[in-house]
Write an enzyme that holds these catalytic residues in place. Structure first.
Site, PDB file in Angstrom:
ATOM      1  N   LYS A 104      21.119 -14.647-109.104  1.00 56.03           N
ATOM      2  CA  LYS A 104      20.250 -13.919-110.044  1.00 56.03           C
ATOM      3  C   LYS A 104      18.826 -13.783-109.515  1.00 56.03           C
ATOM      4  CE  LYS A 104      20.819 -16.563-113.697  1.00 56.03           C
ATOM      5  NZ  LYS A 104      21.719 -17.589-113.142  1.00 56.03           N
ATOM      6  N   ARG A 135      19.414 -17.588-122.872  1.00 57.71           N
ATOM      7  CA  ARG A 135      20.518 -18.463-122.471  1.00 57.71           C
ATOM      8  C   ARG A 135      21.302 -18.968-123.670  1.00 57.71           C
ATOM      9  NH1 ARG A 135      18.171 -20.118-117.381  1.00 57.71           N
ATOM     10  NH2 ARG A 135      19.453 -21.575-116.201  1.00 57.71           N
ATOM     11  N   ARG A 142      21.579 -24.720-101.372  1.00 57.21           N
ATOM     12  CA  ARG A 142      20.208 -24.566-101.849  1.00 57.21           C
ATOM     13  C   ARG A 142      19.544 -25.930-102.044  1.00 57.21           C
ATOM     14  NH1 ARG A 142      19.288 -21.044-107.178  1.00 57.21           N
ATOM     15  NH2 ARG A 142      19.747 -22.945-108.290  1.00 57.21           N
ATOM     16  N   ARG A 164      15.745 -28.716-104.609  1.00 61.32           N
ATOM     17  CA  ARG A 164      15.631 -28.670-106.070  1.00 61.32           C
ATOM     18  C   ARG A 164      16.375 -29.860-106.668  1.00 61.32           C
ATOM     19  NH1 ARG A 164      16.496 -22.957-109.021  1.00 61.32           N
ATOM     20  NH2 ARG A 164      17.414 -24.376-110.520  1.00 61.32           N
ATOM     21  N   ARG A 223      25.368 -28.110-115.222  1.00 58.37           N
ATOM     22  CA  ARG A 223      24.717 -26.821-115.503  1.00 58.37           C
ATOM     23  C   ARG A 223      25.761 -25.720-115.694  1.00 58.37           C
ATOM     24  NH1 ARG A 223      21.178 -26.358-110.634  1.00 58.37           N
ATOM     25  NH2 ARG A 223      20.572 -24.305-111.385  1.00 58.37           N
TER      26      ARG A 223
END
Ligand code: AMP
Length: 197
Positions: free
Chosen positions: A18, A93, A132, A138, A149
């Site tokens: 996204k 969300r 990532r 992160r 998640r």
């Protein structure tokens, strides 16, 4: 007066690309890409009061409470650069956030033009997020947090796709492929529903 750009939102599981596509589409349409996740991360890094409240939820892979998130998006959408269109990435969300956005848009005599659903297989997104985690460090990209998640996405966010489908707004795009290839798919699908750059 400058011509109005579209009001779009990108929806899809974490790791579907996204953020990357939001940057591409923001350039193509000349509208700001607004990512609630980026705004939260910025606040966490600056240790603002909002960041301090959001951090524990983010680290656990849970949604930040709707009240905080809705206030944040109202402030952001009221900035002048969002007056002639925007691209939301990672908001709404939850159904509560959809209601909030609906009220905000109705209050400004406007509405969404399209909802871009980025479709990606859960196994693919987990491996992308693992990559990532190594590249960007992160803290919410740790494997167990990633799985959580995805569950939160399935429970709270995936139902919004049905809701927007009922409104006739959803274009579903295969999110797997080269960045520019996926962008092209999105642009053609949007053009077919009358949203052009
Ligand atoms: P993202 O960058 O979109 O993956 O978001 C990272 C994290 O920020 C999420 O796991 C949530 O903790 C928080 N977050 C971002 N957007 C929202 C939202 N619309 N509602 C609640 N929490 C959010």
């Amino acid at each position: 007066m400058s011509p109005a750009g579209p009001r779009l939102l990108l929806i899809g599981p974490p790791g579907a690309g996204k953020g990357t596509q939001a940057q591409q589409l923001s350039q193509a349409f000349g509208v700001p890409a607004i990512s609630t996740g980026d705004i939260f991360r910025h606040n966490v890094a600056q240790e603002t009061p909002l960041g301090l409240q959001a951090k524990a939820f983010m680290d656990a892979g849970d949604n930040v409470p709707d009240s905080l998130t809705n206030d944040l998006i109202t402030d952001r959408l009221e900035e002048s650069d969002a007056a002639n269109g925007f691209l939301l990435d990672g908001y709404p969300r939850t159904t509560d956030q959809v209601r909030h956005l609906d009220d905000f848009l109705a209050g400004h005599n406007t509405a969404m033009d399209a909802v871009v659903q980025l479709v990606a297989d859960p196994d693919v997104v987990v491996s992308r997020l693992r990559k990532r985690a190594t590249e960007q460090g992160r803290s919410d990209d740790d494997e167990s947090v990633v799985r959580h998640r995805l569950e939160v996405y399935q429970d709270q966010t995936a139902p919004l796709i049905d809701l927007y489908t009922q409104r006739g707004l959803v274009v579903a795009i295969d999110g797997i492929g080269d960045i520019s290839e996926v962008t092209q798919r999105i642009m053609s699908a949007l053009a077919s529903v009358g949203v052009t750059a």
